[in-house]
Motif scaffolding. Structure first.
Motif, PDB file in Angstrom:
ATOM      1  N   HIS A 169       0.846  -1.198   0.000  1.00  0.00           N
ATOM      2  CA  HIS A 169       0.000   0.000   0.000  1.00  0.00           C
ATOM      3  C   HIS A 169       0.880   1.246   0.000  1.00  0.00           C
ATOM      4  CE1 HIS A 169      -3.909  -1.925   1.753  1.00  0.00           C
ATOM      5  NE2 HIS A 169      -3.486  -2.514   0.649  1.00  0.00           N
ATOM      6  N   THR A 170       0.506   2.199  -0.849  1.00  0.00           N
ATOM      7  CA  THR A 170       1.291   3.423  -0.943  1.00  0.00           C
ATOM      8  C   THR A 170       0.616   4.612  -0.275  1.00  0.00           C
ATOM      9  OG1 THR A 170       0.314   4.003  -3.081  1.00  0.00           O
ATOM     10  CG2 THR A 170       2.327   2.664  -3.113  1.00  0.00           C
ATOM     11  N   SER A 171      -0.682   4.500  -0.052  1.00  0.00           N
ATOM     12  CA  SER A 171      -1.426   5.598   0.566  1.00  0.00           C
ATOM     13  C   SER A 171      -1.625   5.341   2.051  1.00  0.00           C
ATOM     14  CB  SER A 171      -2.791   5.762  -0.091  1.00  0.00           C
ATOM     15  OG  SER A 171      -2.699   6.459  -1.301  1.00  0.00           O
ATOM     16  N   VAL A 172      -1.417   6.386   2.844  1.00  0.00           N
ATOM     17  CA  VAL A 172      -1.642   6.330   4.287  1.00  0.00           C
ATOM     18  C   VAL A 172      -2.531   7.494   4.689  1.00  0.00           C
ATOM     19  CG1 VAL A 172      -0.578   6.570   6.557  1.00  0.00           C
ATOM     20  CG2 VAL A 172       0.511   5.133   4.818  1.00  0.00           C
ATOM     21  N   TYR A 173      -3.479   7.218   5.544  1.00  0.00           N
ATOM     22  CA  TYR A 173      -4.440   8.218   6.003  1.00  0.00           C
ATOM     23  C   TYR A 173      -4.403   8.275   7.530  1.00  0.00           C
ATOM     24  CZ  TYR A 173      -6.250   6.614   1.505  1.00  0.00           C
ATOM     25  OH  TYR A 173      -6.373   6.228   0.198  1.00  0.00           O
ATOM     26  N   TRP A 174      -4.687   9.441   8.050  1.00  0.00           N
ATOM     27  CA  TRP A 174      -4.836   9.600   9.493  1.00  0.00           C
ATOM     28  C   TRP A 174      -6.209  10.189   9.782  1.00  0.00           C
ATOM     29  CZ3 TRP A 174      -1.467   7.885  13.114  1.00  0.00           C
ATOM     30  CH2 TRP A 174      -0.166   7.574  12.694  1.00  0.00           C
ATOM     31  N   TYR A 175      -6.863   9.603  10.790  1.00  0.00           N
ATOM     32  CA  TYR A 175      -8.162  10.072  11.240  1.00  0.00           C
ATOM     33  C   TYR A 175      -8.106  10.271  12.749  1.00  0.00           C
ATOM     34  CZ  TYR A 175     -10.506   9.039   6.830  1.00  0.00           C
ATOM     35  OH  TYR A 175     -10.909   9.040   5.524  1.00  0.00           O
ATOM     36  N   GLN A 176      -8.880  11.239  13.217  1.00  0.00           N
ATOM     37  CA  GLN A 176      -9.027  11.457  14.643  1.00  0.00           C
ATOM     38  C   GLN A 176     -10.435  11.046  15.057  1.00  0.00           C
ATOM     39  OE1 GLN A 176     -10.091  15.304  16.393  1.00  0.00           O
ATOM     40  NE2 GLN A 176      -8.119  15.314  17.454  1.00  0.00           N
ATOM     41  N   SER A 201       5.839   4.006   5.448  1.00  0.00           N
ATOM     42  CA  SER A 201       5.367   4.221   6.802  1.00  0.00           C
ATOM     43  C   SER A 201       5.173   5.710   7.028  1.00  0.00           C
ATOM     44  CB  SER A 201       6.345   3.628   7.817  1.00  0.00           C
ATOM     45  OG  SER A 201       7.567   4.350   7.799  1.00  0.00           O
ATOM     46  N   SER A 202       4.490   6.018   8.104  1.00  0.00           N
ATOM     47  CA  SER A 202       4.123   7.413   8.314  1.00  0.00           C
ATOM     48  C   SER A 202       4.160   7.746   9.798  1.00  0.00           C
ATOM     49  CB  SER A 202       2.725   7.665   7.759  1.00  0.00           C
ATOM     50  OG  SER A 202       2.260   8.977   8.050  1.00  0.00           O
ATOM     51  N   GLU A 203       4.358   9.001  10.088  1.00  0.00           N
ATOM     52  CA  GLU A 203       4.186   9.454  11.448  1.00  0.00           C
ATOM     53  C   GLU A 203       3.341  10.718  11.478  1.00  0.00           C
ATOM     54  OE1 GLU A 203       8.203   9.935  12.939  1.00  0.00           O
ATOM     55  OE2 GLU A 203       8.170  12.073  12.470  1.00  0.00           O
ATOM     56  N   LEU A 204       2.596  10.828  12.551  1.00  0.00           N
ATOM     57  CA  LEU A 204       1.755  11.999  12.800  1.00  0.00           C
ATOM     58  C   LEU A 204       2.335  12.726  14.005  1.00  0.00           C
ATOM     59  CD1 LEU A 204      -0.919  13.609  12.319  1.00  0.00           C
ATOM     60  CD2 LEU A 204      -1.962  12.081  14.014  1.00  0.00           C
ATOM     61  N   GLU A 244       2.913   8.256  -1.811  1.00  0.00           N
ATOM     62  CA  GLU A 244       4.232   8.374  -2.434  1.00  0.00           C
ATOM     63  C   GLU A 244       5.046   9.514  -1.807  1.00  0.00           C
ATOM     64  OE1 GLU A 244       5.570   6.305  -4.376  1.00  0.00           O
ATOM     65  OE2 GLU A 244       3.953   5.186  -5.323  1.00  0.00           O
ATOM     66  N   GLY A 245       4.939   9.630  -0.498  1.00  0.00           N
ATOM     67  CA  GLY A 245       5.749  10.597   0.223  1.00  0.00           C
ATOM     68  C   GLY A 245       5.229  12.026   0.225  1.00  0.00           C
ATOM     69  N   GLU A 246       4.116  12.255  -0.465  1.00  0.00           N
ATOM     70  CA  GLU A 246       3.588  13.611  -0.566  1.00  0.00           C
ATOM     71  C   GLU A 246       2.273  13.736   0.215  1.00  0.00           C
ATOM     72  OE1 GLU A 246       6.584  15.018  -3.143  1.00  0.00           O
ATOM     73  OE2 GLU A 246       4.867  16.187  -2.428  1.00  0.00           O
ATOM     74  N   GLU A 247       2.049  14.893   0.805  1.00  0.00           N
ATOM     75  CA  GLU A 247       0.755  15.175   1.411  1.00  0.00           C
ATOM     76  C   GLU A 247      -0.236  15.495   0.298  1.00  0.00           C
ATOM     77  OE1 GLU A 247       0.449  17.781   4.968  1.00  0.00           O
ATOM     78  OE2 GLU A 247      -1.116  18.820   3.815  1.00  0.00           O
ATOM     79  N   ARG A 248      -1.304  14.710   0.196  1.00  0.00           N
ATOM     80  CA  ARG A 248      -2.258  14.855  -0.916  1.00  0.00           C
ATOM     81  C   ARG A 248      -3.509  15.616  -0.504  1.00  0.00           C
ATOM     82  NH1 ARG A 248       0.747  13.577  -5.373  1.00  0.00           N
ATOM     83  NH2 ARG A 248       1.771  11.545  -5.089  1.00  0.00           N
ATOM     84  N   ASN A 249      -3.888  15.487   0.742  1.00  0.00           N
ATOM     85  CA  ASN A 249      -5.103  16.150   1.193  1.00  0.00           C
ATOM     86  C   ASN A 249      -5.026  16.345   2.697  1.00  0.00           C
ATOM     87  OD1 ASN A 249      -7.593  17.344   1.064  1.00  0.00           O
ATOM     88  ND2 ASN A 249      -8.757  15.474   0.744  1.00  0.00           N
ATOM     89  N   PHE A 266      -0.945  20.085  13.662  1.00  0.00           N
ATOM     90  CA  PHE A 266      -1.081  18.683  13.272  1.00  0.00           C
ATOM     91  C   PHE A 266      -0.318  18.532  11.945  1.00  0.00           C
ATOM     92  CE2 PHE A 266      -4.246  16.746  16.066  1.00  0.00           C
ATOM     93  CZ  PHE A 266      -4.795  17.856  16.680  1.00  0.00           C
ATOM     94  N   SER A 267       0.711  17.719  11.980  1.00  0.00           N
ATOM     95  CA  SER A 267       1.492  17.535  10.766  1.00  0.00           C
ATOM     96  C   SER A 267       1.979  16.100  10.713  1.00  0.00           C
ATOM     97  CB  SER A 267       2.688  18.494  10.734  1.00  0.00           C
ATOM     98  OG  SER A 267       3.589  18.182  11.787  1.00  0.00           O
ATOM     99  N   GLY A 268       2.547  15.747   9.595  1.00  0.00           N
ATOM    100  CA  GLY A 268       3.062  14.392   9.490  1.00  0.00           C
ATOM    101  C   GLY A 268       3.976  14.261   8.307  1.00  0.00           C
ATOM    102  N   ARG A 269       4.359  13.041   8.064  1.00  0.00           N
ATOM    103  CA  ARG A 269       5.160  12.769   6.882  1.00  0.00           C
ATOM    104  C   ARG A 269       5.071  11.289   6.556  1.00  0.00           C
ATOM    105  NH1 ARG A 269      11.448  13.181   8.985  1.00  0.00           N
ATOM    106  NH2 ARG A 269      11.100  12.397  11.105  1.00  0.00           N
ATOM    107  N   GLN A 270       5.464  10.991   5.333  1.00  0.00           N
ATOM    108  CA  GLN A 270       5.513   9.609   4.891  1.00  0.00           C
ATOM    109  C   GLN A 270       6.928   9.310   4.439  1.00  0.00           C
ATOM    110  OE1 GLN A 270       3.224   8.426   1.379  1.00  0.00           O
ATOM    111  NE2 GLN A 270       2.804   6.437   2.319  1.00  0.00           N
ATOM    112  N   PHE A 271       7.448   8.216   4.872  1.00  0.00           N
ATOM    113  CA  PHE A 271       8.827   7.842   4.594  1.00  0.00           C
ATOM    114  C   PHE A 271       8.922   7.016   3.310  1.00  0.00           C
ATOM    115  CE2 PHE A 271      10.391   9.503   8.482  1.00  0.00           C
ATOM    116  CZ  PHE A 271       9.369   9.338   9.413  1.00  0.00           C
ATOM    117  N   PRO A 272      10.154   6.841   2.779  1.00  0.00           N
ATOM    118  CA  PRO A 272      10.302   6.078   1.529  1.00  0.00           C
ATOM    119  C   PRO A 272       9.754   4.665   1.602  1.00  0.00           C
ATOM    120  CG  PRO A 272      12.281   7.340   1.957  1.00  0.00           C
ATOM    121  CD  PRO A 272      11.410   7.496   3.168  1.00  0.00           C
TER     122      PRO A 272
END
Lengths: 114, 115
Positions: free
Chosen positions: B29-36, B73-76, B51-56, B64-70
């Motif tokens: 899976h290439t897409s990661v989402y965060w929900y509260q 995986s992701s962190e919030l 793919e490492g970019e914030e899309r929405n 509230f920020s985050g990132r996606q690694f190569p």
């Protein structure tokens, strides 16, 4: 914008009763529709989905039919069990696009008593 | 096959501190989402990475920020924590969403308590 409206809970049923949880939606395009379930203390699990009008999603005895004419996706089960006690979320997503996300209803708490 | 995994399961922080939550998507899976999921507020969309970019981004403040690694995986990160940030934070993943009805799979969530 997109929105999902679910029937207000909580819903309390006896084991083997018939279940209906109503869900209606508002969307600009042709969304895909989902039901997710959240058991106590756990994350969300996909229960079923439908991607186009008149599709019926089904899983574990649950069913829901995508009704475009009434913009509805009601969840039904003929005979509930105690283990079905959970929170049920109706959700939609617009097909593809650059702003993809799931829009959820507020959830309906179902309690099934033995 | 492993599902979406999140860590930590529980986190207690003091108001004003920073919290970091981590997520590993399903393999492939290439897409990661965060929900509260805050009490009484339902599930609110936070962020979508692909793919490492914030899309929405949902309607949340910049702290509230985050990132996606190569490795996808992701962190919030939540900075300057406020009491109302106490919630269950759910991470989810999916294949590229160009196909209608692409399923999003959720993790068990991370409980953040701000005291």
């Amino acid at each position: 914008g997109d929105s999902v409206t679910q029937m207000e809970g909580p819903v309390t049923l006896s084991e083997e009763a018939f279940l209906t949880i109503n869900c209606t939606y508002t969307a600009t395009g042709y969304p895909s529709l989902f039901w997710y379930v959240q058991y106590p203390g756990e994350g969300l699990q996909l229960l079923l989905k439908a991607t186009k009008a008149d599709d019926k999603g089904s899983n574990k005895g649950f069913e829901a039919t995508y009704r475009k004419e009434t913009t509805s996706f009601h969840l039904e089960k003929g005979s509930v069990q105690v283990s079905d006690s959970a929170v049920y979320f109706c959700a939609l997503s617009e097909s593809g696009g650059s702003n993809y996300k799931l829009t959820f209803g507020k959830g309906t708490l179902l309690t099934v008593n033995p | 096959e492993a599902g979406v995994t999140q860590s930590p399961t529980h986190l207690i922080k003091t108001r004003g501190q920073q919290a970091t939550l981590r997520c590993s998507p399903i393999s492939g899976h290439t897409s990661v989402y965060w929900y509260q999921q805050a009490l009484g507020l339902g599930l609110q969309f936070l962020l979508w990475y692909d793919e490492g970019e914030e899309r929405n981004r949902g309607n949340f403040p910049p702290r509230f920020s985050g990132r996606q690694f190569p490795n996808y995986s992701s962190e919030l990160n939540v900075n300057a924590l406020e009491l109302e940030d106490s919630a269950l934070y759910l991470c989810a993943s999916s294949l590229w969403v160009g196909t209608a009805g692409n399923t999003i799979y959720f993790g068990e969530g991370s409980w953040l308590t701000v005291v």
